[in-house]
Design a protein around this motif. Structure first.
Motif, PDB file in Angstrom:
ATOM      1  N   ASP A 117       6.709  79.302 -44.474  1.00 28.43           N
ATOM      2  CA  ASP A 117       7.840  78.582 -45.056  1.00 28.43           C
ATOM      3  C   ASP A 117       8.918  78.292 -44.019  1.00 28.43           C
ATOM      4  N   PHE A 118       9.157  79.238 -43.113  1.00 23.36           N
ATOM      5  CA  PHE A 118      10.142  78.998 -42.059  1.00 23.36           C
ATOM      6  C   PHE A 118       9.795  79.845 -40.844  1.00 23.36           C
ATOM      7  N   ALA A 119      10.383  79.495 -39.714  1.00 22.43           N
ATOM      8  CA  ALA A 119      10.110  80.230 -38.479  1.00 22.43           C
ATOM      9  C   ALA A 119      11.215  79.978 -37.466  1.00 22.43           C
ATOM     10  N   TYR A 120      11.345  80.927 -36.561  1.00 23.43           N
ATOM     11  CA  TYR A 120      12.151  80.772 -35.356  1.00 23.43           C
ATOM     12  C   TYR A 120      11.200  80.971 -34.174  1.00 23.43           C
ATOM     13  N   TYR A 121      11.351  80.153 -33.147  1.00 26.99           N
ATOM     14  CA  TYR A 121      10.553  80.356 -31.947  1.00 26.99           C
ATOM     15  C   TYR A 121      11.201  79.641 -30.766  1.00 26.99           C
ATOM     16  N   ASP A 122      10.775  80.018 -29.575  1.00 31.01           N
ATOM     17  CA  ASP A 122      11.300  79.427 -28.354  1.00 31.01           C
ATOM     18  C   ASP A 122      10.733  78.013 -28.225  1.00 31.01           C
ATOM     19  N   THR A 123      11.568  77.005 -28.428  1.00 34.36           N
ATOM     20  CA  THR A 123      11.077  75.622 -28.459  1.00 34.36           C
ATOM     21  C   THR A 123      10.590  75.136 -27.100  1.00 34.36           C
ATOM     22  N   GLU A 124      11.227  75.607 -26.012  1.00 33.83           N
ATOM     23  CA  GLU A 124      10.780  75.186 -24.680  1.00 33.83           C
ATOM     24  C   GLU A 124       9.426  75.808 -24.344  1.00 33.83           C
ATOM     25  N   LEU A 125       9.274  77.088 -24.631  1.00 39.83           N
ATOM     26  CA  LEU A 125       7.995  77.741 -24.396  1.00 39.83           C
ATOM     27  C   LEU A 125       6.906  77.101 -25.248  1.00 39.83           C
ATOM     28  N   ASN A 126       7.243  76.767 -26.470  1.00 40.26           N
ATOM     29  CA  ASN A 126       6.281  76.118 -27.352  1.00 40.26           C
ATOM     30  C   ASN A 126       5.901  74.731 -26.824  1.00 40.26           C
ATOM     31  N   ALA A 127       6.891  73.999 -26.295  1.00 37.29           N
ATOM     32  CA  ALA A 127       6.605  72.685 -25.714  1.00 37.29           C
ATOM     33  C   ALA A 127       5.715  72.819 -24.484  1.00 37.29           C
ATOM     34  N   LYS A 128       5.926  73.877 -23.692  1.00 37.53           N
ATOM     35  CA  LYS A 128       5.060  74.131 -22.545  1.00 37.53           C
ATOM     36  C   LYS A 128       3.621  74.351 -23.005  1.00 37.53           C
ATOM     37  N   ARG A 129       3.446  75.108 -24.059  1.00 37.37           N
ATOM     38  CA  ARG A 129       2.102  75.365 -24.574  1.00 37.37           C
ATOM     39  C   ARG A 129       1.455  74.081 -25.085  1.00 37.37           C
ATOM     40  N   PHE A 130       2.255  73.239 -25.727  1.00 41.88           N
ATOM     41  CA  PHE A 130       1.716  71.964 -26.199  1.00 41.88           C
ATOM     42  C   PHE A 130       1.403  71.053 -25.015  1.00 41.88           C
ATOM     43  N   HIS A 131       2.265  71.093 -23.985  1.00 36.81           N
ATOM     44  CA  HIS A 131       2.024  70.321 -22.770  1.00 36.81           C
ATOM     45  C   HIS A 131       0.689  70.717 -22.144  1.00 36.81           C
ATOM     46  N   ASP A 132       0.408  72.022 -22.089  1.00 38.43           N
ATOM     47  CA  ASP A 132      -0.857  72.489 -21.527  1.00 38.43           C
ATOM     48  C   ASP A 132      -2.033  72.071 -22.402  1.00 38.43           C
ATOM     49  N   TYR A 133      -1.818  72.044 -23.700  1.00 37.23           N
ATOM     50  CA  TYR A 133      -2.863  71.584 -24.624  1.00 37.23           C
ATOM     51  C   TYR A 133      -3.207  70.120 -24.355  1.00 37.23           C
ATOM     52  N   CYS A 134      -2.190  69.330 -24.027  1.00 34.81           N
ATOM     53  CA  CYS A 134      -2.404  67.900 -23.795  1.00 34.81           C
ATOM     54  C   CYS A 134      -2.914  67.593 -22.389  1.00 34.81           C
ATOM     55  N   PHE A 135      -2.391  68.316 -21.378  1.00 30.24           N
ATOM     56  CA  PHE A 135      -2.647  67.935 -19.992  1.00 30.24           C
ATOM     57  C   PHE A 135      -3.191  69.060 -19.114  1.00 30.24           C
ATOM     58  N   GLY A 136      -3.434  70.229 -19.675  1.00 32.66           N
ATOM     59  CA  GLY A 136      -3.861  71.378 -18.882  1.00 32.66           C
ATOM     60  C   GLY A 136      -5.308  71.312 -18.434  1.00 32.66           C
ATOM     61  N   HIS A 137      -5.808  72.474 -18.013  1.00 33.45           N
ATOM     62  CA  HIS A 137      -7.160  72.560 -17.459  1.00 33.45           C
ATOM     63  C   HIS A 137      -8.215  72.100 -18.465  1.00 33.45           C
ATOM     64  N   ARG A 138      -8.008  72.410 -19.732  1.00 33.78           N
ATOM     65  CA  ARG A 138      -8.933  71.969 -20.781  1.00 33.78           C
ATOM     66  C   ARG A 138      -8.223  70.986 -21.700  1.00 33.78           C
ATOM     67  N   SER A 139      -7.641  69.968 -21.100  1.00 33.14           N
ATOM     68  CA  SER A 139      -6.832  69.004 -21.842  1.00 33.14           C
ATOM     69  C   SER A 139      -7.677  68.186 -22.816  1.00 33.14           C
ATOM     70  N   ILE A 140      -7.014  67.676 -23.830  1.00 34.54           N
ATOM     71  CA  ILE A 140      -7.689  66.853 -24.830  1.00 34.54           C
ATOM     72  C   ILE A 140      -7.731  65.402 -24.369  1.00 34.54           C
TER      73      ILE A 140
END
Length: 270
Positions: free
Chosen positions: A121-144
């Motif tokens: 329903d709700f959450a708090y999290y580090d938005t920059e760290l989360n964006a880094k993880r999404f960045h790696d998902y998009c462009f990292g070693h095993r990028s999509i």
């Protein structure tokens, strides 16, 4: 699991004549019970902001709840809609600047989920760290394969939500980003007034997410006492959720703040 038995307060007259109840315009809700599992109390002492955010949800009366009636065994009782309570809490939560609503987890990152049936329903999290993880998902070693498109959509959504600065929305910002630089705890929350079986499902979601990425705290809000008696039967309540947590303590490693919500009944003597 058997739910706790409680005694309904039945109205002795036809529900249409229960004018005192039907004419109530505002209700006062409050935190009536708290159960701290593992080191959640210590955590909230170190990070009081998250405790205060929950406490502040009750600073003013609720004027968006409609008194109605429920029926069991051909008898009527004074009732409040669980849907209205959920909407009222979400409305108040949405005013917290750094909170995320309807949050899900996928492939290493958290995202605000439009499908409200699957996430937290709700959450708090580090938005920059989360964006880094999404960045790696998009462009990292095993990028999509469609990483550029996914990142563009992510940036567009983030600009609208204003969680991240313009600088941290640039791809180059994450090339030298320190993955261990997390400064904001990861906290997930549930507001649960539905069928008691969902209590197990909620804890399963927490176990799954904690195994994948780690959670610092679960905030679980559910009814108790008088409010419990004004809702439908066989729902998640403070008492039965506490029992579930204690039963599965051997596998539950996440700190949990279980919050029991009650309502002040202005007609308790009528």
């Amino acid at each position: 699991m058997s739910t706790k038995k409680f005694q309904r307060t039945w109205i002795p007259k036809p529900k249409e004549q229960d004018f005192d109840w039907l004419q109530i315009k505002t209700f006062e809700l409050m935190i009536a019970d708290s159960f701290h599992y593992r080191n959640s109390k210590t955590f909230l002492e170190v990070f009081p902001k998250y405790r205060d955010d929950v406490v502040n949800l009750f600073n003013s009366p609720f004027d968006d709840l409609t008194p109605t009636h429920g029926k069991e065994n051909n008898k009527h009782y004074r009732k409040i809609s669980t849907d209205e309570i959920n909407k009222a809490f979400r409305k108040r939560l949405s005013k917290i600047s750094d909170i995320h609503l309807e949050v899900s987890y996928m492939d290493g990152y958290l995202y605000d989920n439009k499908d409200k049936t699957k996430g937290f329903d709700f959450a708090y999290y580090d938005t920059e760290l989360n964006a880094k993880r999404f960045h790696d998902y998009c462009f990292g070693h095993r990028s999509i394969s469609n990483g550029e498109e996914q990142w563009t959509n992510f940036v567009s959504e983030q600009r609208g939500q204003e969680y991240l600065s313009c600088q941290s929305l640039e791809r180059s910002y994450y090339e030298n980003f320190e993955i261990n630089a997390e400064s904001i705890p990861t906290i997930v929350g549930e507001i649960q007034f539905a069928n008691w079986a969902l209590g197990y499902y909620d804890l399963f979601k927490v176990l799954h997410l904690d195994n994948l990425t780690g959670i610092d705290l679960l905030i679980y809000i559910t009814p108790t006492r008088t409010l419990e008696k004004k809702l439908s039967s066989n729902i998640v309540t403070f008492d039965n959720m506490k029992k579930i947590i204690e039963t599965y303590s051997s596998v539950l490693k996440v700190p949990i703040w279980l919050v029991g919500i009650d309502i002040k009944d202005p007609l308790s003597n009528k």
